[in-house]
Design an enzyme around this catalytic site. Structure first.
Site, PDB file in Angstrom:
ATOM      1  N   ASP A  29       8.877   3.646  -7.143  1.00 25.55           N
ATOM      2  CA  ASP A  29       9.613   3.450  -5.890  1.00 25.55           C
ATOM      3  C   ASP A  29      10.259   4.758  -5.419  1.00 25.55           C
ATOM      4  OD1 ASP A  29      10.568   2.046  -3.758  1.00 25.55           O
ATOM      5  OD2 ASP A  29      12.224   1.118  -4.837  1.00 25.55           O
ATOM      6  N   TRP A  34      11.883  10.065  -0.536  1.00 20.90           N
ATOM      7  CA  TRP A  34      11.658  11.455  -0.978  1.00 20.90           C
ATOM      8  C   TRP A  34      11.119  12.278   0.186  1.00 20.90           C
ATOM      9  CZ3 TRP A  34       7.358  14.654  -1.305  1.00 20.90           C
ATOM     10  CH2 TRP A  34       7.496  15.793  -2.103  1.00 20.90           C
ATOM     11  N   ARG A  42       6.354   9.715   5.627  1.00 22.03           N
ATOM     12  CA  ARG A  42       6.339   8.931   4.379  1.00 22.03           C
ATOM     13  C   ARG A  42       5.070   9.154   3.557  1.00 22.03           C
ATOM     14  NH1 ARG A  42       9.483   4.628   3.794  1.00 22.03           N
ATOM     15  NH2 ARG A  42       7.811   3.463   2.780  1.00 22.03           N
ATOM     16  N   ASN A  77       3.409  -5.675   0.386  1.00 23.79           N
ATOM     17  CA  ASN A  77       3.284  -4.366   1.066  1.00 23.79           C
ATOM     18  C   ASN A  77       2.421  -4.408   2.331  1.00 23.79           C
ATOM     19  OD1 ASN A  77       3.387  -2.339  -1.981  1.00 23.79           O
ATOM     20  ND2 ASN A  77       5.024  -2.891  -0.587  1.00 23.79           N
ATOM     21  N   TRP A  78       1.677  -5.518   2.527  1.00 20.89           N
ATOM     22  CA  TRP A  78       0.905  -5.630   3.777  1.00 20.89           C
ATOM     23  C   TRP A  78       1.838  -5.664   4.979  1.00 20.89           C
ATOM     24  CZ3 TRP A  78      -4.083  -4.697   3.231  1.00 20.89           C
ATOM     25  CH2 TRP A  78      -4.735  -5.078   2.067  1.00 20.89           C
ATOM     26  N   ARG A 203      15.609  -4.200  -9.252  1.00 26.72           N
ATOM     27  CA  ARG A 203      14.789  -5.362  -8.913  1.00 26.72           C
ATOM     28  C   ARG A 203      13.473  -5.321  -9.656  1.00 26.72           C
ATOM     29  NH1 ARG A 203      16.620  -4.202  -3.706  1.00 26.72           N
ATOM     30  NH2 ARG A 203      14.888  -2.803  -3.289  1.00 26.72           N
ATOM     31  N   GLU A 216      11.711  -3.998 -22.259  1.00 27.94           N
ATOM     32  CA  GLU A 216      12.972  -3.288 -22.026  1.00 27.94           C
ATOM     33  C   GLU A 216      12.885  -2.682 -20.624  1.00 27.94           C
ATOM     34  OE1 GLU A 216      15.633  -3.183 -23.990  1.00 27.94           O
ATOM     35  OE2 GLU A 216      14.566  -4.540 -25.336  1.00 27.94           O
TER      36      GLU A 216
HETATM   37  C1  FPP Z   1       6.765   2.878  -3.187  1.00 26.23           C
HETATM   38  O1  FPP Z   1       7.539   3.819  -2.475  1.00 26.23           O
HETATM   39  C2  FPP Z   1       5.383   3.330  -3.356  1.00 26.23           C
HETATM   40  C3  FPP Z   1       4.251   2.661  -2.949  1.00 26.23           C
HETATM   41  C4  FPP Z   1       4.261   1.357  -2.288  1.00 26.23           C
HETATM   42  C5  FPP Z   1       2.912   3.249  -3.137  1.00 26.23           C
HETATM   43  C6  FPP Z   1       2.693   3.846  -4.493  1.00 26.23           C
HETATM   44  C7  FPP Z   1       1.314   4.359  -4.584  1.00 26.23           C
HETATM   45  C8  FPP Z   1       0.968   5.534  -5.142  1.00 26.23           C
HETATM   46  C9  FPP Z   1       1.931   6.480  -5.725  1.00 26.23           C
HETATM   47  C10 FPP Z   1      -0.464   5.912  -5.172  1.00 26.23           C
HETATM   48  C11 FPP Z   1      -1.137   5.432  -6.448  1.00 26.23           C
HETATM   49  C12 FPP Z   1      -2.595   5.724  -6.369  1.00 26.23           C
HETATM   50  C13 FPP Z   1      -3.547   5.211  -7.197  1.00 26.23           C
HETATM   51  C14 FPP Z   1      -4.974   5.469  -6.935  1.00 26.23           C
HETATM   52  C15 FPP Z   1      -3.225   4.344  -8.323  1.00 26.23           C
HETATM   53  P1  FPP Z   1       8.159   3.376  -1.088  1.00 26.23           P
HETATM   54  O2  FPP Z   1       7.188   3.669  -0.016  1.00 26.23           O
HETATM   55  O3  FPP Z   1       8.579   1.945  -1.182  1.00 26.23           O
HETATM   56  O4  FPP Z   1       9.411   4.304  -0.994  1.00 26.23           O
HETATM   57  P2  FPP Z   1      10.792   3.955  -0.259  1.00 26.23           P
HETATM   58  O5  FPP Z   1      11.384   2.799  -1.020  1.00 26.23           O
HETATM   59  O6  FPP Z   1      11.571   5.205  -0.401  1.00 26.23           O
HETATM   60  O7  FPP Z   1      10.470   3.609   1.153  1.00 26.23           O
END
Ligand code: FPP
Length: 250
Positions: A29, A34, A42, A77-78, A203, A216
């Site tokens: 997360d 970041w 993003r 996430n959709w 969460r 854990e």
């Molecule tokens: C959550 O940060 C991150 C995601 C929903 C996507 C995570 C996916 C990757 C790091 C790519 C993985 C790739 C492969 C091929 C396995 P957020 O967008 O919710 O961040 P925020 O809470 O700061 O908005």
């Protein structure tokens, strides 16, 4: 005087090799925050997140942790903006295509869990190829939860079991935890010992609801793109200090 970063190629000496988690799960997360902190879109956070995940996988291999599961995309996430969802789907596909040879060479066994039918066809193709091409690998088990929801996973298991009962293959009295687990997406993969969540949120977010019953939980304020080997080291130090009783008295 600047201090050189420690690369932590090998298991740090303050960790006990015999008490490492055998399976680590991560909720990655904070990619969006970041990127925002850096004044960037993003998607840049997601791109950096891939590099971090790749290094964590290699780190697990280097340090002798045999299984890693990452929450890449949830059923919820959709609901993100269309452009971001599309970017993520394309990113997963591109990363798989780019990294497959290396994963094969490094003996990684990759498995995707979740409702994979609803993913774009071209991504499904890469997923199928990566699972097929690495199925006989004996090294680290890398599981990627994509279009995954813990509640959905439990419901689909119940439906499949109910069908078996209706067809007369199973008696309701025969349903137990072992049988139930055979119908989960994660069938055959041991439960996580350690669940790490970045960005400070307390969460579970519908992740591995059944499987983390006795994991854990470690939450760090670090945002996922900043999660490095030193952060992982700290998580493992905390893990090794925990007293795991599994509901029993020692
Ligand atoms: C959550 O940060 C991150 C995601 C929903 C996507 C995570 C996916 C990757 C790091 C790519 C993985 C790739 C492969 C091929 C396995 P957020 O967008 O919710 O961040 P925020 O809470 O700061 O908005």
């Amino acid at each position: 005087m600047s201090v050189e970063p420690i690369i932590l190629q090998q298991l740090p000496t303050d960790l006990s090799k015999d008490r490492l988690p055998q399976h680590v799960a991560v909720i990655m997360d904070g990619n969006g925050r970041w990127a925002k902190n850096q004044g960037k879109p993003r998607i840049i956070g997601h791109q950096k997140g891939v590099d971090v995940l790749k290094d964590l996988l290699r780190c697990c291999k280097d340090w002798g942790i045999p299984a890693l599961t990452a929450y890449a995309f949830s059923t919820e996430n959709w609901g993100r903006p269309h452009g971001e969802v599309q970017f993520l789907m394309t990113l997963f596909e591109r990363v798989l295509r780019r990294e497959l040879q290396e994963m094969k060479a490094e003996n990684v066994k990759i498995r995707f869990v979740g409702n994979l039918q609803d993913l774009p066809a071209s991504l499904r193709q890469e997923i199928d190829r990566s699972m097929e091409d690495t199925k006989n690998n004996q090294g680290i088990q890398f599981t990627v939860a994509t279009n995954y929801g813990g509640r959905h996973e439990i419901i689909q298991a119940c439906q499949a079991i109910a069908t078996k009962v209706e067809q007369g293959y199973l008696k309701s009295s025969e349903i137990n935890e072992g049988v139930f687990e055979q119908y989960l997406y994660t069938q055959g993969i041991p439960h996580p010992d350690l669940l790490i969540r970045t960005s400070g949120e307390m969460r579970i977010s519908n992740f591995l609801l059944w499987q983390i019953a006795y994991a854990e939980i470690y939450v760090t304020p670090a945002l996922w793109p900043d999660f490095n080997r030193e952060e992982f080291h700290q998580a493992l130090i905390t893990y090794q200090k925990r007293d795991r009783r599994f509901g029993k008295v020692k």
